[in-house]
Design a protein around this motif. Structure first.
Motif, PDB file in Angstrom:
ATOM      1  N   ARG A 294       0.833  -1.205   0.000  1.00  0.00           N
ATOM      2  CA  ARG A 294       0.000   0.000   0.000  1.00  0.00           C
ATOM      3  C   ARG A 294       0.867   1.253   0.000  1.00  0.00           C
ATOM      4  N   ASN A 295       1.921   1.251   0.780  1.00  0.00           N
ATOM      5  CA  ASN A 295       2.810   2.410   0.827  1.00  0.00           C
ATOM      6  C   ASN A 295       3.582   2.587  -0.475  1.00  0.00           C
ATOM      7  N   SER A 296       3.908   1.475  -1.121  1.00  0.00           N
ATOM      8  CA  SER A 296       4.691   1.543  -2.353  1.00  0.00           C
ATOM      9  C   SER A 296       3.840   1.921  -3.561  1.00  0.00           C
ATOM     10  N   LEU A 297       2.613   1.398  -3.625  1.00  0.00           N
ATOM     11  CA  LEU A 297       1.779   1.564  -4.820  1.00  0.00           C
ATOM     12  C   LEU A 297       0.706   2.650  -4.690  1.00  0.00           C
ATOM     13  N   ASN A 298       0.441   3.082  -3.451  1.00  0.00           N
ATOM     14  CA  ASN A 298      -0.616   4.073  -3.189  1.00  0.00           C
ATOM     15  C   ASN A 298      -2.013   3.547  -3.499  1.00  0.00           C
ATOM     16  N   ILE A 299      -2.182   2.243  -3.453  1.00  0.00           N
ATOM     17  CA  ILE A 299      -3.521   1.641  -3.559  1.00  0.00           C
ATOM     18  C   ILE A 299      -3.573   0.449  -2.604  1.00  0.00           C
ATOM     19  N   ASN A 300      -4.769   0.065  -2.235  1.00  0.00           N
ATOM     20  CA  ASN A 300      -4.950  -1.128  -1.410  1.00  0.00           C
ATOM     21  C   ASN A 300      -4.864  -2.375  -2.285  1.00  0.00           C
ATOM     22  N   VAL A 301      -4.150  -3.347  -1.803  1.00  0.00           N
ATOM     23  CA  VAL A 301      -3.930  -4.577  -2.557  1.00  0.00           C
ATOM     24  C   VAL A 301      -4.305  -5.761  -1.684  1.00  0.00           C
ATOM     25  N   ASP A 302      -5.078  -6.695  -2.236  1.00  0.00           N
ATOM     26  CA  ASP A 302      -5.360  -7.934  -1.530  1.00  0.00           C
ATOM     27  C   ASP A 302      -4.141  -8.846  -1.618  1.00  0.00           C
ATOM     28  N   VAL A 303      -3.829  -9.525  -0.529  1.00  0.00           N
ATOM     29  CA  VAL A 303      -2.661 -10.403  -0.472  1.00  0.00           C
ATOM     30  C   VAL A 303      -3.092 -11.800  -0.055  1.00  0.00           C
ATOM     31  N   GLU A 304      -2.590 -12.788  -0.759  1.00  0.00           N
ATOM     32  CA  GLU A 304      -2.807 -14.193  -0.403  1.00  0.00           C
ATOM     33  C   GLU A 304      -1.442 -14.830  -0.165  1.00  0.00           C
ATOM     34  N   LEU A 305      -1.235 -15.369   1.011  1.00  0.00           N
ATOM     35  CA  LEU A 305       0.010 -16.061   1.316  1.00  0.00           C
ATOM     36  C   LEU A 305      -0.120 -17.534   0.944  1.00  0.00           C
ATOM     37  N   VAL A 306       0.899 -18.053   0.259  1.00  0.00           N
ATOM     38  CA  VAL A 306       0.842 -19.451  -0.164  1.00  0.00           C
ATOM     39  C   VAL A 306       2.118 -20.165   0.287  1.00  0.00           C
ATOM     40  N   GLU A 307       2.062 -21.490   0.303  1.00  0.00           N
ATOM     41  CA  GLU A 307       3.185 -22.294   0.773  1.00  0.00           C
ATOM     42  C   GLU A 307       4.382 -22.172  -0.164  1.00  0.00           C
ATOM     43  N   PRO A 308       5.592 -22.350   0.366  1.00  0.00           N
ATOM     44  CA  PRO A 308       6.778 -22.367  -0.488  1.00  0.00           C
ATOM     45  C   PRO A 308       6.668 -23.440  -1.565  1.00  0.00           C
ATOM     46  N   GLY A 309       7.018 -23.077  -2.796  1.00  0.00           N
ATOM     47  CA  GLY A 309       6.998 -24.028  -3.901  1.00  0.00           C
ATOM     48  C   GLY A 309       5.660 -24.225  -4.567  1.00  0.00           C
ATOM     49  N   SER A 310       4.622 -23.465  -4.164  1.00  0.00           N
ATOM     50  CA  SER A 310       3.281 -23.728  -4.697  1.00  0.00           C
ATOM     51  C   SER A 310       2.942 -22.922  -5.954  1.00  0.00           C
ATOM     52  N   LEU A 311       3.655 -21.827  -6.215  1.00  0.00           N
ATOM     53  CA  LEU A 311       3.386 -21.045  -7.424  1.00  0.00           C
ATOM     54  C   LEU A 311       4.100 -21.668  -8.615  1.00  0.00           C
ATOM     55  N   PRO A 312       3.596 -21.438  -9.834  1.00  0.00           N
ATOM     56  CA  PRO A 312       4.231 -22.040 -11.021  1.00  0.00           C
ATOM     57  C   PRO A 312       5.675 -21.581 -11.179  1.00  0.00           C
ATOM     58  N   ARG A 313       6.515 -22.478 -11.702  1.00  0.00           N
ATOM     59  CA  ARG A 313       7.907 -22.174 -12.034  1.00  0.00           C
ATOM     60  C   ARG A 313       8.041 -22.189 -13.555  1.00  0.00           C
ATOM     61  N   PHE A 314       8.949 -21.362 -14.068  1.00  0.00           N
ATOM     62  CA  PHE A 314       9.110 -21.238 -15.505  1.00  0.00           C
ATOM     63  C   PHE A 314      10.583 -21.358 -15.866  1.00  0.00           C
ATOM     64  N   GLU A 315      10.860 -22.113 -16.917  1.00  0.00           N
ATOM     65  CA  GLU A 315      12.244 -22.273 -17.363  1.00  0.00           C
ATOM     66  C   GLU A 315      12.673 -21.095 -18.228  1.00  0.00           C
ATOM     67  N   GLY A 316      11.733 -20.438 -18.890  1.00  0.00           N
ATOM     68  CA  GLY A 316      12.044 -19.245 -19.664  1.00  0.00           C
ATOM     69  C   GLY A 316      11.606 -18.007 -18.904  1.00  0.00           C
ATOM     70  N   LYS A 317      10.975 -17.082 -19.611  1.00  0.00           N
ATOM     71  CA  LYS A 317      10.479 -15.887 -18.950  1.00  0.00           C
ATOM     72  C   LYS A 317       9.340 -16.246 -18.004  1.00  0.00           C
ATOM     73  N   SER A 318       9.358 -15.670 -16.842  1.00  0.00           N
ATOM     74  CA  SER A 318       8.295 -15.945 -15.881  1.00  0.00           C
ATOM     75  C   SER A 318       7.035 -15.173 -16.265  1.00  0.00           C
ATOM     76  N   LYS A 319       5.891 -15.720 -15.892  1.00  0.00           N
ATOM     77  CA  LYS A 319       4.606 -15.057 -16.155  1.00  0.00           C
ATOM     78  C   LYS A 319       4.044 -14.611 -14.812  1.00  0.00           C
ATOM     79  N   LYS A 320       4.380 -13.391 -14.451  1.00  0.00           N
ATOM     80  CA  LYS A 320       4.019 -12.897 -13.130  1.00  0.00           C
ATOM     81  C   LYS A 320       2.637 -12.275 -13.087  1.00  0.00           C
TER      82      LYS A 320
END
Length: 433
Positions: free
Chosen positions: A400-426
């Motif tokens: 919020r301080n960095s972007l000046n807007i409210n952002v919803d946040v979801e915390l997830v376990e380590p290793g649970s987000l997709p991994r990419f061998e090339g460019k990441s898709k964030k």
């Protein structure tokens, strides 16, 4: 300090500018005379080669855009014959036709020379084993670094992407001292190595990373260096310009744009007026010696700033500071401009946060909603609700301080987000669906 070409790399700025002017003048005359595309563009702009009387007159010339390449698919802008071409590369392209780039042998030689200078500037050379884990084939990344590494006398390990466990084994067995890949893939390599019981710092000879092809921040650099025990250097280029062409030097204060190869401008993307050194705007490049696919005032779309003073390394060529985002991947959330790099920078200041995140943008009713999914670091993951709530509140507050807007946040376990061998898709933007 070792230089690949001391005469060029340490050339006084006044001499560099005189060289640039001669190359620009020659390029403009050639294209006005032999390129129907550029001839028509210059006529529309009411500019003639005789109007280019000094280097700053580059501003009189028309801009070129990526859409021009797509509109003239596959090779209608080329100024080399098929007999003169020795290679094609093709971009992946996200919409419409891809962009096709042709190369003469001289184009390849200049591309290789540019990377030979850059790789030398970060301390690589004969005796190094450089593992190239960029994609090979139509993508320009792998082959570009490959030829540059061979030119400086290094041994190349052309692993490309994928088969990560095998890559780690080869890194160990063949003594790789440097790796060239995306930051995301290097993080993935580090994670896989840990699962294999291998410590990159202690169990390999790796000391240098040449990382690019996707945005990354200084905070990410710090994390990579501290975790893997290497020095991480930025590399920059686009397929339209040739491919990855320019790297940081050992000072890590921006990547050097070789003035005999390219003329760089930073412009205001709205007014199209040039900006002063240190001001942030859109990167625009003229490639001065390219034969097959010349580029004059090419609007890359990357947001950056330029420093024109002599680098502490002694090289006199201008430096582009780290890319801050893109004109066309900027997210507008409830009227606020947001770049993924801003989010990464904020997250990397939080010790409890891991290396990976994902941005999901949706429209709920008439309003845009942004969710940032954040992996926790291994040591911070907890099954205690209060601990997780505190971390989530910290992340939300920092964003919020960095972007000046409210952002919803979801915390997830380590290793649970997709991994990419090339460019990441964030970014997943569902508003257009």
């Amino acid at each position: 300090m070792v230089l690949w070409d001391p005469r060029i790399e340490e050339m006084p700025k006044a001499d560099l500018q005189r060289m640039q002017y001669k190359l620009l003048k020659s390029l403009v005359y050639r294209l006005y005379s032999f390129s129907p595309f550029y001839h028509d563009r210059m006529k529309e702009q009411n500019v003639h080669p005789d109007d280019i009387r000094e280097l700053s007159d580059v501003r009189k010339l028309p801009f070129m855009f990526k859409r021009d390449l797509r509109d003239n698919y596959p090779d209608r802008i080329f100024t080399a014959t098929k007999e003169e071409l020795v290679r094609y590369h093709v971009s992946s392209g996200t919409t419409g036709k891809p962009t096709v780039v042709g190369y003469t042998q001289n184009d390849l030689d200049l591309w290789t020379t540019s990377l030979a200078r850059g790789l030398t500037s970060i301390g690589l050379g004969r005796g190094d084993v450089i593992q190239v884990s960029y994609g090979y084939g139509l993508f320009t990344g792998g082959l570009g670094v490959h030829y540059g590494a061979e030119r400086i006398g290094a041994t190349v390990l052309p692993t490309s992407v994928g088969n990560t466990e095998r890559q780690i084994e080869l890194m160990q067995d063949l003594g790789a001292t440097a790796i060239a890949c995306t930051p995301s893939y290097l993080l993935h390599i580090g994670e896989v190595a840990e699962k294999m019981g291998i410590n990159i710092q202690k169990d390999t000879k790796l000391r240098t990373g040449v990382l690019g092809a996707e945005p990354w921040t200084e905070r990410m650099r710090t994390r990579i260096e501290e975790w893997l025990g290497i020095k991480a250097y930025d590399i920059y280029g686009t397929s339209e310009l040739s491919g990855p062409m320019f790297t940081e030097c050992s000072e890590q204060k921006g990547f050097h744009i070789w003035s005999d190869l390219a003329l760089t401008e930073i412009i205001d993307p709205k007014t199209e007026e040039p900006l002063e050194a240190g001001e942030t705007g859109e990167l625009t490049i003229t490639i001065l010696q390219k034969e097959a696919l010349p580029m004059i005032r090419y609007r890359i779309g990357d947001i950056a700033s330029m420093e024109d003073d002599v680098c502490p390394c002694g090289r006199t060529h201008p430096r582009i500071q780290r890319i801050q985002g893109r004109v066309d991947d900027m997210l507008i959330i409830r009227g606020i401009n947001v770049f993924p790099s801003q989010i990464e920078y904020a997250l990397m200041t939080i010790p409890e946060v891991g290396q990976h995140f994902q941005i999901v943008v949706e429209r709920k009713g008439a309003l845009d909603d942004m969710l940032v999914r954040v992996e926790l670091s291994k040591g911070s993951f907890s099954d205690k609700i209060n601990d997780l709530m505190q971390v989530r509140q910290k992340v939300e507050h920092r964003l919020r301080n960095s972007l000046n807007i409210n952002v919803d946040v979801e915390l997830v376990e380590p290793g649970s987000l997709p991994r990419f061998e090339g460019k990441s898709k964030k970014v997943i933007d569902r508003r257009s669906l």
